[in-house]
Design a protein around this motif. Structure first.
Motif, PDB file in Angstrom:
ATOM      1  N   GLN A 125       0.831  -1.202   0.000  1.00  0.00           N
ATOM      2  CA  GLN A 125       0.000   0.000   0.000  1.00  0.00           C
ATOM      3  C   GLN A 125       0.870   1.258   0.000  1.00  0.00           C
ATOM      4  N   GLU A 126       1.907   1.268   0.823  1.00  0.00           N
ATOM      5  CA  GLU A 126       2.803   2.426   0.911  1.00  0.00           C
ATOM      6  C   GLU A 126       3.510   2.685  -0.414  1.00  0.00           C
ATOM      7  N   ILE A 127       4.048   1.637  -1.015  1.00  0.00           N
ATOM      8  CA  ILE A 127       4.791   1.813  -2.273  1.00  0.00           C
ATOM      9  C   ILE A 127       3.854   2.237  -3.397  1.00  0.00           C
ATOM     10  N   ARG A 128       2.715   1.591  -3.515  1.00  0.00           N
ATOM     11  CA  ARG A 128       1.791   1.925  -4.605  1.00  0.00           C
ATOM     12  C   ARG A 128       1.290   3.351  -4.514  1.00  0.00           C
ATOM     13  N   GLN A 129       1.064   3.845  -3.308  1.00  0.00           N
ATOM     14  CA  GLN A 129       0.516   5.189  -3.156  1.00  0.00           C
ATOM     15  C   GLN A 129       1.576   6.274  -3.242  1.00  0.00           C
ATOM     16  N   SER A 130       2.685   6.092  -2.559  1.00  0.00           N
ATOM     17  CA  SER A 130       3.645   7.206  -2.487  1.00  0.00           C
ATOM     18  C   SER A 130       5.063   6.844  -2.883  1.00  0.00           C
ATOM     19  N   GLY A 131       5.293   5.659  -3.395  1.00  0.00           N
ATOM     20  CA  GLY A 131       6.645   5.288  -3.782  1.00  0.00           C
ATOM     21  C   GLY A 131       7.499   4.990  -2.569  1.00  0.00           C
ATOM     22  N   HIS A 132       8.804   5.154  -2.742  1.00  0.00           N
ATOM     23  CA  HIS A 132       9.723   4.831  -1.650  1.00  0.00           C
ATOM     24  C   HIS A 132      10.843   5.852  -1.631  1.00  0.00           C
ATOM     25  N   ASP A 133      11.092   6.405  -0.468  1.00  0.00           N
ATOM     26  CA  ASP A 133      12.182   7.368  -0.299  1.00  0.00           C
ATOM     27  C   ASP A 133      13.385   6.616   0.271  1.00  0.00           C
TER      28      ASP A 133
ATOM     29  N   ASP B 276       1.952   5.664  -9.756  1.00  0.00           N
ATOM     30  CA  ASP B 276       2.151   6.931 -10.466  1.00  0.00           C
ATOM     31  C   ASP B 276       3.351   6.852 -11.412  1.00  0.00           C
ATOM     32  N   ALA B 277       4.398   6.172 -10.986  1.00  0.00           N
ATOM     33  CA  ALA B 277       5.585   6.062 -11.833  1.00  0.00           C
ATOM     34  C   ALA B 277       5.325   5.187 -13.043  1.00  0.00           C
ATOM     35  N   VAL B 278       4.482   4.189 -12.892  1.00  0.00           N
ATOM     36  CA  VAL B 278       4.135   3.305 -14.024  1.00  0.00           C
ATOM     37  C   VAL B 278       3.279   4.048 -15.031  1.00  0.00           C
TER      38      VAL B 278
ATOM     39  N   ASN C 109      14.908   0.440 -13.156  1.00  0.00           N
ATOM     40  CA  ASN C 109      13.453   0.519 -13.208  1.00  0.00           C
ATOM     41  C   ASN C 109      12.996   1.430 -12.073  1.00  0.00           C
ATOM     42  N   ASP C 110      12.543   2.631 -12.417  1.00  0.00           N
ATOM     43  CA  ASP C 110      12.164   3.617 -11.399  1.00  0.00           C
ATOM     44  C   ASP C 110      10.849   3.299 -10.700  1.00  0.00           C
TER      45      ASP C 110
END
Length: 160
Positions: free
Chosen positions: A60-68, A157-159, A132-133
């Protein structure tokens, strides 16, 4: 006339005792096998519960806001604990944003040198896939012998 007393002979009693013993031993073996199976199923279901919970949170975290990568949110830490006079490696996944542990689970390691096998630095669960970003690799050491279950998650969002 003399009446003969009726009853069981010694041989008949011995045969009945042998048959009864075999039946009791078979029932005991069946009970032990069932108990061991129950313990194994319970252990596997606990691993599945932990994996599903962490996978849902991380996904859920990655799909919504990516990863810092500079500020990792989910950290895995393992440490040796004494449980019932035995050393056990216990791993904890923590949410650094909320400063709270999410789930703890025993890491299945061989009993040879558990303190060296368990002594890992804390590391983040999520790492970007090279070239792969949008794709991230998540590794959780919950399998037998400390093996990791690895799955990939894409940032929507990146996809798009």
């Amino acid at each position: 006339m003399q009446k003969r007393q009726r009853g069981f002979t010694l041989v008949e009693l011995m045969v009945a005792m042998v048959i009864g013993t075999i039946i009791i031993l078979g029932a005991g073996q069946l009970f032990l096998t069932t108990f061991q199976t129950f313990q194994n199923v319970d252990q596997i279901s606990r691993k599945q519960e932990n994996l599903i919970f962490i996978a849902q949170r991380v996904t859920q975290e990655i799909r919504q806001s990516g990863h810092d990568h500079d500020n990792p949110r989910f950290i895995l830490e393992c440490e040796v604990e004494q449980v019932k006079e035995k050393a056990q490696c216990t791993c904890t996944v923590s949410d650094t944003d909320r400063d709270q542990p999410l789930v703890s689970f025993p890491r299945d390691l061989s009993r040879d040198d558990i303190s060296n096998q368990c002594a890992e630095l804390a590391y983040e669960l999520i790492e970007p896939v090279p070239n792969n970003d949008a794709l991230y690799r998540v590794s959780l050491p919950i399998e037998n012998n400390g093996e990791s279950i690895i799955f990939h998650v894409a940032h929507r969002d990146a996809v798009l």
